[in-house]
Scaffold this active site. Structure first.
Site, PDB file in Angstrom:
ATOM      1  N   TYR A 237      41.306  43.158  41.946  1.00  0.00           N
ATOM      2  CA  TYR A 237      40.041  42.479  41.661  1.00  0.00           C
ATOM      3  C   TYR A 237      38.981  43.465  41.182  1.00  0.00           C
ATOM      4  O   TYR A 237      38.424  43.327  40.070  1.00  0.00           O
ATOM      5  CB  TYR A 237      39.557  41.722  42.901  1.00  0.00           C
ATOM      6  N   LYS A 241      37.508  44.156  37.319  1.00  0.00           N
ATOM      7  CA  LYS A 241      36.067  43.987  37.092  1.00  0.00           C
ATOM      8  C   LYS A 241      35.461  45.270  36.524  1.00  0.00           C
ATOM      9  O   LYS A 241      34.592  45.221  35.647  1.00  0.00           O
ATOM     10  CB  LYS A 241      35.358  43.594  38.394  1.00  0.00           C
TER      11      LYS A 241
END
Length: 489
Positions: A237, A241
Site C-alpha cells: 500500500y 502510494k
C-alpha cells in the site's frame, strides 16, 4: 501565503473528484455543497458499468448516507433538486487512460469545465495484489494527472496520499516530495517502467499456466510484499502510494499540485455530525474486537504514539490547501496532517480510554448478555508477543485433548480463548508497521497553512484542522467510541 475568501473561490467552480464513494471523498463532497451551494458542478468518478449505474451508486452510496442528513435538513424538499443540478456521477476508472470515461463528448465537456481535480481514489489494503495496488495507487495517480493537464481551466490537482509513504522511520519525518525512483533502502533506483513489466510478465505466466484464482492472488500478493520490502517500505500500500507521488512530481509540468498526507484517519470530530464513520477503519478493528470481548492481548509499546486525525479535519485542510495553491504555476506543496507532533496520544492512553468506556458501557450481544471486558495485556516485544500466543495455543490444544475424555466441559473456554488468539494474531499481522512505528510527523508546512488561514480571515469554526483542538478523552468517550458502537458493532 495570501489568498481570498473560501466561499468566493468555490463560487462557480467545477470539480472532478475521483474515488467518490470512499470515506474521505464523501465528507469532502458534503462539505463543499454545505459551505458553497453556488459551486457550478461536481463530477464524481465512480466505478460502474455505465452512467445510470453510476447515478444509482451516487444515490445509495453517497448522498443517501446519514452523512448528508444535515445538508438534507437545511434544504428540505429542495435537496434532491440541489443534488441533481450540482452533482453528476460519471462511470469511470482511474486505473485507465482518460479515467475510463468512454463518452468522448462527456470528456470534452469535462476538459472545458473542470477547474480543480481532487484525487482520492486508492486501494488501502496493506497486502493487496501488486497489480491491483500498482494500477490504482501508482499508475492511477498518473492517469488523473494526465486528465487534469487536458482541462483548459485547470487551477490545481489535489492528491490525497498517506503520511506512511515515509516507510518505517524512527525519527522526525519532514514534509518533502519524493525524487523519481528514490528508494528508502539500498542504492538501487526504482524503475516504475520495470515494475510495470514485471507485473505484466507475472500475469502472463499465471495465465499460461492456468493458475487458479487463489494461487494468482497469493503470487501477486507475495510479489507486492517482496518489491516493497526490497526498496524499504513495509507493505504494498505505502510502496505504491509513494511511487504515485513520484510520478506526480516528475510529470506535473507547470500544473499546481498539492499532496496531502494524512496519518490514521478516524471518525469526524464534529462536522457534519460528530463521530461519523463508514466501515471498520484501522483504529476500529481492535476497538470492535475488544468491546465484543474477542481481544484482550495487544502488541505495542505503551508509549508508542498512535497518530490519529479526524476525517473532517483532513477535509478542511484539503479545502484550505486547495484555495491557497490554486493558479500558482510550478507549485508543488506537501502537507502532513496528523497529531504526533503537536498533540500526541499513546497506546497506553488509548487502551485506558477503551477500557474505561466498555467498563462503564458494556456492549450487549445478540443473546442479550452484557459482555464484561478485562483490562488488556499489552506486550511491547513482538518476539515475546508471539511466544505468549504460542503458549496460549498450546493451552487450547491441551484443553481440547482433555475435552475428549471430560464431556467437553472446557469446550466453551477453549473456543473463546482460541478466538481471542486468532484475532490478536490477525490484527498484529495487519497493523504491525503502525503499532511499531517510531517516527513523528512534523507538520511545519501545515502549521504555516493554518497561520495563513487565520491571517486571511478564514472562519476557524468552519474550517478547523488544528490538532491541538482535540481533547482525546472527550473525543473517544463522547464521540468516536459511541459512534463506532452504533455504526460498526
Amino acid at each position: 501565503m495570501e489568498f481570498g475568501s473560501i466561499n468566493q473561490f468555490l463560487d462557480g467552480k467545477t470539480f472532478l473528484v475521483t474515488g467518490a464513494t470512499g470515506f474521505i471523498a464523501k465528507i469532502f463532497v458534503e462539505k463543499l455543497l454545505r459551505v458553497q451551494p453556488n459551486l457550478k458542478k461536481l463530477y464524481l468518478l465512480v466505478r460502474a458499468k455505465d452512467n445510470k449505474s453510476a447515478a444509482d451508486r451516487l444515490k445509495h452510496e453517497i448522498v443517501g448516507k446519514e452523512l448528508f442528513d444535515v445538508l438534507r435538513g437545511e434544504w428540505g424538499k429542495d435537496f434532491d433538486s440541489l443534488i441533481s443540478q450540482k452533482v453528476i456521477a460519471i462511470a469511470g476508472d482511474s486505473t485507465c487512460g482518460n479515467l475510463g470515461i468512454s463518452d468522448y463528448g462527456l470528456r470534452e465537456e469535462m476538459w472545458k469545465e473542470v477547474d480543480v481535480v481532487v484525487n482520492v481514489a486508492a486501494t488501502t489494503k496493506f497486502y493487496d495484489r501488486y497489480d491491483v495496488a500498482f494500477n490504482t495507487n501508482t499508475l492511477g495517480a498518473l492517469h488523473v494527472l494526465n486528465f487534469a493537464k487536458k482541462c483548459e481551466k485547470i487551477q490545481l490537482l489535489l492528491h490525497v496520499s498517506t503520511a506512511y509513504v515515509c516507510g518505517e522511520k524512527t525519527e522526525i519525518v519532514s514534509e518533502k516530495p519524493f525524487n523519481m525512483g528514490e528508494p528508502l533502502r539500498g542504492t538501487s533506483q526504482i524503475d516504475i517502467d520495470a515494475e510495470t513489466k514485471l507485473i505484466n510478465e507475472n500475469l502472463e505466466d499465471l495465465k499460461i499456466n492456468q493458475a487458479s484464482e487463489n494461487r494468482t492472488k497469493k503470487i501477486l500478493r507475495d510479489l507486492g510484499h517482496q518489491r516493497a520490502k526490497r526498496y524499504g517500505w513495509p507493505n504494498v500500500y505505502v510502496f505504491t502510494k509513494a511511487m504515485g507521488e513520484m510520478l506526480l512530481s516528475r510529470f506535473k509540468g507547470n500544473l499546481p499540485v498539492v499532496i496531502l498526507r494524512p496519518t490514521i484517519v478516524t471518525s469526524t470530530y464534529k462536522e457534519p455530525i460528530p463521530g461519523w464513520i463508514e466501515g471498520v477503519r484501522m483504529l476500529d478493528a481492535p476497538l470492535v474486537a475488544y468491546g465484543k470481548g474477542k481481544l484482550n492481548i495487544f502488541f505495542g509499546e505503551g508509549n508508542s504514539i498512535l497518530d490519529l486525525i479526524p476525517a473532517d479535519m483532513v477535509v478542511n485542510a484539503m479545502i484550505i490547501a486547495m484555495v491557497a495553491h490554486a493558479n500558482q504555476p510550478s507549485s508543488m506543496a506537501v502537507y502532513q496532517l496528523g497529531t504526533s507532533f503537536r498533540n500526541p496520544v499513546n497506546l497506553t492512553r488509548v487502551h485506558d480510554i477503551f477500557f474505561r468506556y466498555f467498563t462503564e458501557n458494556p456492549w450487549t450481544n445478540k443473546e442479550g448478555r452484557r459482555v464484561i471486558i478485562q483490562r488488556g495485556t499489552v506486550l511491547g516485544s513482538l518476539f515475546v508477543f508471539q511466544i505468549f500466543l504460542w503458549l496460549l495455543l498450546f493451552v487450547v490444544k491441551v484443553l481440547r485433548l482433555v475435552d475428549t475424555v471430560s464431556s467437553h466441559q472446557f469446550q466453551s473456554f477453549a473456543d473463546n480463548l482460541y478466538t481471542k488468539i486468532t484475532v490478536a494474531m490477525k490484527l498484529v499481522e495487519i497493523y504491525k508497521p503502525f503499532l511499531s512505528f517510531k517516527g513523528i510527523f512534523k507538520d511545519v508546512a501545515t502549521e504555516e497553512l493554518r497561520v495563513a488561514a487565520r491571517r486571511n480571515g478564514v472562519d476557524e469554526t468552519r474550517f478547523f484542522f488544528d490538532p491541538k483542538l482535540i481533547d482525546w478523552n472527550d473525543y473517544f468517550l463522547r464521540v468516536h467510541i459511541p459512534a463506532a458502537v452504533r455504526l460498526l458493532f
